[in-house]
Motif scaffolding. Structure first.
Motif, PDB file in Angstrom:
ATOM      1  N   LYS A 161      44.893  26.150  25.089  1.00 52.10           N
ATOM      2  CA  LYS A 161      45.342  25.333  26.216  1.00 52.10           C
ATOM      3  C   LYS A 161      46.106  26.201  27.218  1.00 52.10           C
ATOM      4  CE  LYS A 161      45.425  20.981  23.780  1.00 52.10           C
ATOM      5  NZ  LYS A 161      46.206  19.922  23.162  1.00 52.10           N
ATOM      6  N   GLU A 162      46.966  27.071  26.719  1.00 53.28           N
ATOM      7  CA  GLU A 162      47.713  27.981  27.589  1.00 53.28           C
ATOM      8  C   GLU A 162      46.767  28.957  28.291  1.00 53.28           C
ATOM      9  OE1 GLU A 162      50.945  27.982  28.501  1.00 53.28           O
ATOM     10  OE2 GLU A 162      51.073  26.107  27.383  1.00 53.28           O
ATOM     11  N   LEU A 163      45.750  29.409  27.579  1.00 58.67           N
ATOM     12  CA  LEU A 163      44.784  30.336  28.158  1.00 58.67           C
ATOM     13  C   LEU A 163      43.999  29.672  29.285  1.00 58.67           C
ATOM     14  CD1 LEU A 163      43.665  33.207  27.969  1.00 58.67           C
ATOM     15  CD2 LEU A 163      42.006  32.358  26.289  1.00 58.67           C
ATOM     16  N   GLU A 164      43.622  28.416  29.096  1.00 59.30           N
ATOM     17  CA  GLU A 164      42.921  27.693  30.162  1.00 59.30           C
ATOM     18  C   GLU A 164      43.826  27.509  31.378  1.00 59.30           C
ATOM     19  OE1 GLU A 164      39.760  27.090  30.375  1.00 59.30           O
ATOM     20  OE2 GLU A 164      39.313  27.729  28.335  1.00 59.30           O
ATOM     21  N   LEU A 165      45.108  27.212  31.155  1.00 58.67           N
ATOM     22  CA  LEU A 165      46.059  27.114  32.264  1.00 58.67           C
ATOM     23  C   LEU A 165      46.202  28.460  32.969  1.00 58.67           C
ATOM     24  CD1 LEU A 165      48.883  24.916  30.700  1.00 58.67           C
ATOM     25  CD2 LEU A 165      47.347  24.285  32.572  1.00 58.67           C
ATOM     26  N   TRP A 166      46.273  29.522  32.188  1.00 54.59           N
ATOM     27  CA  TRP A 166      46.349  30.887  32.736  1.00 54.59           C
ATOM     28  C   TRP A 166      45.168  31.144  33.664  1.00 54.59           C
ATOM     29  CZ3 TRP A 166      49.020  35.549  32.663  1.00 54.59           C
ATOM     30  CH2 TRP A 166      48.286  36.683  32.990  1.00 54.59           C
ATOM     31  N   LYS A 167      43.976  30.821  33.174  1.00 53.33           N
ATOM     32  CA  LYS A 167      42.760  31.057  33.952  1.00 53.33           C
ATOM     33  C   LYS A 167      42.785  30.268  35.260  1.00 53.33           C
ATOM     34  CE  LYS A 167      37.722  30.844  33.442  1.00 53.33           C
ATOM     35  NZ  LYS A 167      36.633  30.440  32.553  1.00 53.33           N
ATOM     36  N   GLU A 168      43.143  29.005  35.184  1.00 52.67           N
ATOM     37  CA  GLU A 168      43.200  28.165  36.388  1.00 52.67           C
ATOM     38  C   GLU A 168      44.259  28.668  37.371  1.00 52.67           C
ATOM     39  OE1 GLU A 168      41.138  25.771  37.550  1.00 52.67           O
ATOM     40  OE2 GLU A 168      39.960  26.481  35.858  1.00 52.67           O
ATOM     41  N   ASN A 169      45.430  29.008  36.878  1.00 53.77           N
ATOM     42  CA  ASN A 169      46.499  29.500  37.749  1.00 53.77           C
ATOM     43  C   ASN A 169      46.104  30.792  38.448  1.00 53.77           C
ATOM     44  OD1 ASN A 169      48.214  27.382  37.251  1.00 53.77           O
ATOM     45  ND2 ASN A 169      49.288  28.436  35.599  1.00 53.77           N
ATOM     46  N   HIS A 170      45.387  31.656  37.744  1.00 52.03           N
ATOM     47  CA  HIS A 170      44.996  32.914  38.357  1.00 52.03           C
ATOM     48  C   HIS A 170      43.837  32.742  39.337  1.00 52.03           C
ATOM     49  CE1 HIS A 170      47.800  34.471  35.491  1.00 52.03           C
ATOM     50  NE2 HIS A 170      47.863  35.530  36.246  1.00 52.03           N
ATOM     51  N   LYS A 171      43.000  31.726  39.131  1.00 52.47           N
ATOM     52  CA  LYS A 171      41.961  31.412  40.126  1.00 52.47           C
ATOM     53  C   LYS A 171      42.617  30.964  41.422  1.00 52.47           C
ATOM     54  CE  LYS A 171      38.067  29.861  37.319  1.00 52.47           C
ATOM     55  NZ  LYS A 171      37.282  28.673  36.952  1.00 52.47           N
TER      56      LYS A 171
END
Length: 186
Positions: A161-171
């Motif tokens: 879940k944190e990794l998906e948030l990381w990915k979205e935030n960096h996009k």
């Protein structure tokens, strides 16, 4: 790559799996925030000296967060037990590594490090790619109960879940940076 396990450690979908891992742009970033908190929590919950969040790249295993081995940021894929943890969708548990024939030649087990216990839950994407693991390590053999297995699985789900948030935030950040350079405010 040197393989110390005596069994195949490259999954059949490895090219696609590594490509998926690279889409997250997580490799070689600083250990921070929630990822670091999860490894600290894992070490505390399981009372182990070492807890890791690892990502298995094509030639190496890189640690996003690391409790107990902070000076180590990566290890060769053919040596790291995390390479084994991505081979199936279930937990990988070695309660006593000296009882596992595939581990007896591994330098982390046979060498001075003295790894004796390892448990890992795969970090699996929604489309089924195992990118790495949340793992705990001890230099003493130990039992690993069903409740322990359930807790480690939940920690891996939390990391995803944190990794998906990381990915979205960096996009979003990359989009804003690109667009900021396009506009003129004259």
């Amino acid at each position: 790559m040197k393989n110390t396990f005596g069994i195949p450690i490259i999954p059949c979908n490895d090219r696609e799996r590594v490509k998926k891992l690279h889409e997250y742009n997580i490799l070689d970033t600083h250990s921070e925030g929630s990822f670091k908190h999860i490894t600290s929590l894992a070490a505390h919950i399981f009372k182990v000296p070492i807890a890791l969040i690892s990502f298995v790249d094509s030639e190496r295993v890189w640690f996003k967060a690391n409790e107990g081995m902070e000076e180590v940021t990566e290890i060769d894929r053919g040596i790291s037990l995390c390479s084994l943890s991505i081979l199936n969708d279930d937990l990988t548990v070695f309660t006593d590594t000296l009882e596992e024939p595939c581990l007896l030649a591994n330098p982390l087990v046979a060498g001075s490090f003295g790894l004796r216990f390892y448990a890992a839950a795969p970090l699996q994407t929604a489309d089924g790619y195992n990118l790495g693991s949340v793992c705990i390590v001890d230099k003493e053999p130990r039992k690993f109960t069903y409740a322990d297995q359930d807790m480690l699985t939940h920690l891996a789900e939390l990391v995803m879940k944190e990794l998906e948030l990381w990915k979205e935030n960096h996009k979003v950040c990359n989009y804003e940076i690109k667009n900021r350079n396009r506009f003129s405010f004259e």
